[in-house]
Motif scaffolding. Structure first.
Motif, mmCIF file in Angstrom:
data_model
loop_
_atom_site.group_PDB
_atom_site.id
_atom_site.type_symbol
_atom_site.label_atom_id
_atom_site.label_comp_id
_atom_site.label_asym_id
_atom_site.label_seq_id
_atom_site.Cartn_x
_atom_site.Cartn_y
_atom_site.Cartn_z
ATOM 1 N N UNK A 46 0.800 -1.132 -0.035
ATOM 2 C CA UNK A 46 0.150 0.043 0.042
ATOM 3 C C UNK A 46 0.803 1.252 0.135
ATOM 4 N N UNK A 47 2.068 1.100 -0.003
ATOM 5 C CA UNK A 47 3.003 2.157 -0.163
ATOM 6 C C UNK A 47 3.183 2.942 -1.283
ATOM 7 N N UNK A 48 2.729 2.070 -2.397
ATOM 8 C CA UNK A 48 3.244 2.435 -3.762
ATOM 9 C C UNK A 48 2.059 3.738 -4.553
ATOM 10 N N UNK A 49 2.624 4.646 -4.849
ATOM 11 C CA UNK A 49 1.979 5.598 -5.310
ATOM 12 C C UNK A 49 2.610 6.195 -6.645
ATOM 13 N N UNK A 50 1.542 6.510 -7.595
ATOM 14 C CA UNK A 50 0.234 6.865 -7.669
ATOM 15 C C UNK A 50 -0.578 5.427 -7.801
ATOM 16 N N UNK A 51 -1.960 5.214 -7.610
ATOM 17 C CA UNK A 51 -2.723 4.318 -8.071
ATOM 18 C C UNK A 51 -2.179 3.476 -9.384
ATOM 19 N N UNK A 52 -2.091 4.332 -10.347
ATOM 20 C CA UNK A 52 -1.833 3.615 -11.254
ATOM 21 C C UNK A 52 -0.477 2.886 -11.561
ATOM 22 N N UNK A 53 0.495 3.373 -10.926
ATOM 23 C CA UNK A 53 1.599 2.755 -10.505
ATOM 24 C C UNK A 53 1.651 1.464 -9.945
ATOM 25 N N UNK A 54 0.701 1.467 -8.954
ATOM 26 C CA UNK A 54 0.401 0.332 -8.178
ATOM 27 C C UNK A 54 0.021 -0.988 -8.849
ATOM 28 N N UNK A 55 -1.095 -0.325 -9.710
ATOM 29 C CA UNK A 55 -1.814 -1.245 -10.740
ATOM 30 C C UNK A 55 -0.900 -1.853 -11.464
ATOM 31 N N UNK A 56 0.091 -1.101 -12.146
ATOM 32 C CA UNK A 56 1.176 -1.930 -12.942
ATOM 33 C C UNK A 56 2.071 -2.807 -12.484
ATOM 34 N N UNK A 57 2.385 -2.409 -11.213
ATOM 35 C CA UNK A 57 3.211 -3.477 -10.617
ATOM 36 C C UNK A 57 2.744 -4.745 -10.079
ATOM 37 N N UNK A 58 1.342 -4.182 -9.817
ATOM 38 C CA UNK A 58 0.537 -5.324 -9.226
ATOM 39 C C UNK A 58 0.363 -6.400 -10.245
ATOM 40 N N UNK A 59 -0.182 -5.868 -11.456
ATOM 41 C CA UNK A 59 -0.537 -6.847 -12.637
ATOM 42 C C UNK A 59 0.760 -7.613 -13.193
ATOM 43 N N UNK A 60 1.789 -7.023 -13.044
ATOM 44 C CA UNK A 60 2.887 -7.738 -13.484
ATOM 45 C C UNK A 60 3.466 -9.018 -12.343
ATOM 46 N N UNK A 61 3.255 -8.650 -11.232
ATOM 47 C CA UNK A 61 3.323 -9.792 -10.047
ATOM 48 C C UNK A 61 2.496 -10.918 -10.578
ATOM 49 N N UNK A 62 1.097 -10.755 -10.599
ATOM 50 C CA UNK A 62 0.308 -11.276 -10.984
ATOM 51 C C UNK A 62 0.485 -12.221 -12.342
ATOM 52 N N UNK A 63 0.825 -11.697 -13.400
ATOM 53 C CA UNK A 63 1.267 -12.249 -14.639
ATOM 54 C C UNK A 63 2.596 -13.227 -14.327
ATOM 55 N N UNK A 64 3.486 -12.953 -13.351
ATOM 56 C CA UNK A 64 4.618 -13.583 -13.306
ATOM 57 C C UNK A 64 3.949 -15.038 -12.542
ATOM 58 N N UNK A 65 3.063 -14.849 -11.495
ATOM 59 C CA UNK A 65 2.838 -16.241 -10.578
ATOM 60 C C UNK A 65 1.889 -17.021 -11.757
ATOM 61 N N UNK A 66 1.093 -16.237 -12.417
ATOM 62 C CA UNK A 66 0.193 -17.092 -13.381
ATOM 63 C C UNK A 66 1.056 -17.778 -14.301
ATOM 64 N N UNK A 67 2.326 -17.154 -14.841
ATOM 65 C CA UNK A 67 3.123 -17.825 -15.938
ATOM 66 C C UNK A 67 3.613 -19.327 -15.453
ATOM 67 N N UNK A 68 3.881 -19.377 -14.027
ATOM 68 C CA UNK A 68 4.483 -20.368 -13.288
ATOM 69 C C UNK A 68 3.554 -21.189 -12.584
ATOM 70 N N UNK A 69 2.222 -21.001 -12.617
ATOM 71 C CA UNK A 69 1.329 -21.780 -11.810
ATOM 72 C C UNK A 69 1.302 -21.782 -10.428
ATOM 73 N N UNK A 70 1.751 -20.760 -10.092
ATOM 74 C CA UNK A 70 1.668 -20.688 -8.577
ATOM 75 C C UNK A 70 0.783 -19.604 -7.931
ATOM 76 N N UNK A 71 0.335 -19.938 -6.573
ATOM 77 C CA UNK A 71 -0.773 -19.028 -5.927
ATOM 78 C C UNK A 71 -0.379 -17.558 -5.814
ATOM 79 N N UNK A 72 -1.247 -16.632 -5.989
ATOM 80 C CA UNK A 72 -0.915 -15.416 -5.837
ATOM 81 C C UNK A 72 -2.039 -14.872 -5.221
#
Ligand code: SF4
Length: 204
Positions: A46-72
């Protein structure tokens, strides 16, 4: 015999891994999977600012986990609570007291998440960045462990064992978004001031 750079706590087969971003998670997750440890990624920043930057970083993390089939797991984004948590420390430099509070807030959430899942150990990818203080991160992890109870912090320098170099390779392989500042509005301002000063120097 030389001590290995990374040591898995005895008997650990799964871990709740707090992820600050996809690039910093990549080599750690790969190492864990190659060494018999199953990570569940917990994205709570929740430290990340602004929200748009947060969403970009979050979606990249999700994409990474999904590509490896690990829980996120998606933690909440409550930037106001984060601001309250660091109130009075806005003018602190990076690696100062504001960062310590920021780490503690995130480690407490990770410890609670691990406990609710029945996972004994939690760790953080924050400890892979050369810009951050490992001592501060470990203190925050230990304090979270003490406050939450029945969970253990896996204190580890995740820059070792070739993981720092591997991170940079994986950054390119996955074509991850590579952020230019730590996360909060204060680190963003510091980065912008640095860039401005650099450009001014070059133009002279
Ligand atoms: S500089 Fe980074 S670690 Fe420090 S308070 Fe800001 S977001 Fe948190």
């Amino acid at each position: 015999m030389k001590k290995p750079a990374i040591i898995v706590p005895e008997g650990v087969k799964e871990v709740l891994l707090h992820a600050c971003c996809a690039p910093c998670s990549s080599a750690i997750v790969e190492w864990m999977l190659n060494n018999g440890v199953r990570p569940t990624i917990f994205y709570y920043n929740p430290n990340i600012f602004p929200r748009e930057e947060y969403e970009i970083r979050k979606n990249e993390s999700k994409r990474h986990a999904e590509s490896l089939g690990i829980d996120w797991i998606d933690g909440d984004y409550d930037h106001e609570s984060w601001q309250q948590c660091v109130c009075g420390l806005e003018g602190e430099p990076e690696r100062g007291r504001r960062c310590e509070q920021c780490f503690l807030m995130r480690m407490k959430a990770a410890a609670k998440q691990a406990k609710s899942l029945g996972v004994k150990y939690f760790a953080t990818t924050l400890a892979s960045s050369r810009w951050k203080s490992l001592e501060q991160i470990e203190r925050a992890g230990r304090e979270a462990e003490r406050l939450v109870g029945d969970v253990c912090f896996w204190a580890q320098n995740w820059r070792k064992g070739g993981l720092y170099e591997r991170r940079n390779q994986l950054l390119k392989e996955f074509n991850f978004y590579n952020q230019q500042y730590c996360g909060c509005e204060f680190s963003k301002q510091q980065r912008e001031a640095y860039e401005e000063a650099k450009n001014l120097k070059q133009s002279l």
